[in-house]
Design a protein around this motif. Structure first.
Motif, PDB file in Angstrom:
ATOM      1  N   GLU A  49       6.843  -8.498   0.891  1.00 34.18           N
ATOM      2  CA  GLU A  49       6.193  -7.575  -0.032  1.00 34.18           C
ATOM      3  C   GLU A  49       6.983  -6.276  -0.143  1.00 34.18           C
ATOM      4  OE1 GLU A  49       1.951  -5.170  -0.398  1.00 34.18           O
ATOM      5  OE2 GLU A  49       2.077  -6.929   0.887  1.00 34.18           O
ATOM      6  N   ILE A  51       7.343  -2.449  -0.415  1.00 31.75           N
ATOM      7  CA  ILE A  51       6.548  -1.303   0.044  1.00 31.75           C
ATOM      8  C   ILE A  51       7.396  -0.049  -0.164  1.00 31.75           C
ATOM      9  CG2 ILE A  51       5.148  -2.578   1.711  1.00 31.75           C
ATOM     10  CD1 ILE A  51       7.885  -0.527   3.110  1.00 31.75           C
ATOM     11  N   ASP A  64      -2.520   4.869   2.828  1.00 34.41           N
ATOM     12  CA  ASP A  64      -2.033   3.558   3.259  1.00 34.41           C
ATOM     13  C   ASP A  64      -1.554   2.746   2.068  1.00 34.41           C
ATOM     14  OD1 ASP A  64      -2.568   3.965   5.986  1.00 34.41           O
ATOM     15  OD2 ASP A  64      -4.660   3.372   5.719  1.00 34.41           O
ATOM     16  N   THR A  65      -2.135   3.038   0.886  1.00 36.51           N
ATOM     17  CA  THR A  65      -1.800   2.339  -0.350  1.00 36.51           C
ATOM     18  C   THR A  65      -1.775   3.343  -1.495  1.00 36.51           C
ATOM     19  OG1 THR A  65      -2.987   0.398   0.480  1.00 36.51           O
ATOM     20  CG2 THR A  65      -2.465   0.411  -1.850  1.00 36.51           C
ATOM     21  N   GLU A 127       8.632  -5.155   3.380  1.00 37.00           N
ATOM     22  CA  GLU A 127       7.761  -4.904   4.525  1.00 37.00           C
ATOM     23  C   GLU A 127       8.282  -5.522   5.825  1.00 37.00           C
ATOM     24  OE1 GLU A 127       3.059  -4.824   5.558  1.00 37.00           O
ATOM     25  OE2 GLU A 127       3.765  -6.514   4.332  1.00 37.00           O
ATOM     26  N   ILE A 140       4.975   3.260   6.538  1.00 35.51           N
ATOM     27  CA  ILE A 140       4.952   2.218   5.509  1.00 35.51           C
ATOM     28  C   ILE A 140       3.710   2.447   4.652  1.00 35.51           C
ATOM     29  CG2 ILE A 140       4.608  -0.244   5.074  1.00 35.51           C
ATOM     30  CD1 ILE A 140       6.175  -0.774   7.674  1.00 35.51           C
ATOM     31  N   HIS A 142       1.804   0.817   1.271  1.00 37.13           N
ATOM     32  CA  HIS A 142       1.757  -0.344   0.373  1.00 37.13           C
ATOM     33  C   HIS A 142       1.504   0.091  -1.062  1.00 37.13           C
ATOM     34  CE1 HIS A 142       1.800  -3.550   3.421  1.00 37.13           C
ATOM     35  NE2 HIS A 142       1.324  -2.595   4.192  1.00 37.13           N
ATOM     36  N   HIS A 144      -0.498  -0.691  -4.637  1.00 40.44           N
ATOM     37  CA  HIS A 144      -1.664  -1.417  -5.171  1.00 40.44           C
ATOM     38  C   HIS A 144      -1.197  -2.672  -5.905  1.00 40.44           C
ATOM     39  CE1 HIS A 144      -4.789   1.434  -4.204  1.00 40.44           C
ATOM     40  NE2 HIS A 144      -4.147   2.429  -4.815  1.00 40.44           N
ATOM     41  N   LYS A 146       0.778  -5.537  -5.952  1.00 40.39           N
ATOM     42  CA  LYS A 146       1.532  -6.351  -4.990  1.00 40.39           C
ATOM     43  C   LYS A 146       2.756  -6.942  -5.685  1.00 40.39           C
ATOM     44  CE  LYS A 146      -1.398  -6.467  -1.421  1.00 40.39           C
ATOM     45  NZ  LYS A 146      -1.242  -5.288  -0.610  1.00 40.39           N
TER      46      LYS A 146
END
Length: 180
Positions: A49, A51, A64-65, A127, A140, A142, A144, A146
């Motif tokens: 993924e 990131i 976190d995202t 990731e 890290i 993430h 939204h 993906k």
């Protein structure tokens, strides 16, 4: 087992495809996100993924995202232009509704991490790579949206295989079919 391999590392995916087309190698391990699947046989190896890496003091480190749109006005380090990884990062920005304007481009991960600890810019990463090479100064975050990238063993579909290559390809297909 029983097959001698000569491994050649090429810095950019375009070099890998050219080498396959010229018959300089029998197969390659590369990202396949932008590959013309009609031209190649593919054995998927790893999915990862996209990131972002954020210095701990950066305003995005509290999340976190984040959405790709939130990256629009950020200073972003990009991989070298012309690589599949650059195209993947560019696609993330386009999903966020903007055309990227890289703060700078860099090819070496170690140099990038060292630079990030002393400046307030962010960088894209995969990731699994980020987790394997952690930094106590980076977080890290993430996306939204993906964005998954696949790395695979590939070979030219209409290129004849010699006996060792047939054996290797068959072994790889069986091995990776059984690997979770």
């Amino acid at each position: 087992p029983g097959i001698a391999l000569s491994i050649i590392e090429l810095s950019e995916s375009t070099f890998v495809y050219d080498s396959l087309r010229r018959g300089e190698c029998d197969c390659a391990i590369t990202r396949i996100d932008f590959l013309d699947m009609d031209q190649y046989d593919v054995i998927p190896l790893v999915q990862d993924e996209l990131i972002i890496l954020v210095p701990l003091g950066h305003r995005l480190a509290q999340y976190d995202t984040v959405s790709a749109a939130q990256l629009q006005n950020e200073k972003i380090a990009f991989p070298m232009k012309g690589t599949d990884f650059y195209n993947l990062c560019e696609a993330a920005c386009l999903k966020g509704g903007f055309t990227p304007n890289p703060y700078f481009t860099i090819g070496g991960r170690t140099a990038l991490i060292d630079m990030m600890q002393n400046d307030q810019f962010i960088a894209f990463s995969m990731e699994k790579i980020a987790i394997r090479t952690p930094s106590e100064h980076l977080k890290i975050v993430h996306l939204h949206e993906k964005i998954i990238s696949t790395t695979a063993l590939i070979r030219r579909r209409k290129h004849a295989m010699h006996d060792n290559m047939k054996h290797f390809w068959s072994y790889a297909q069986k091995y990776w079919a059984e690997t979770p």
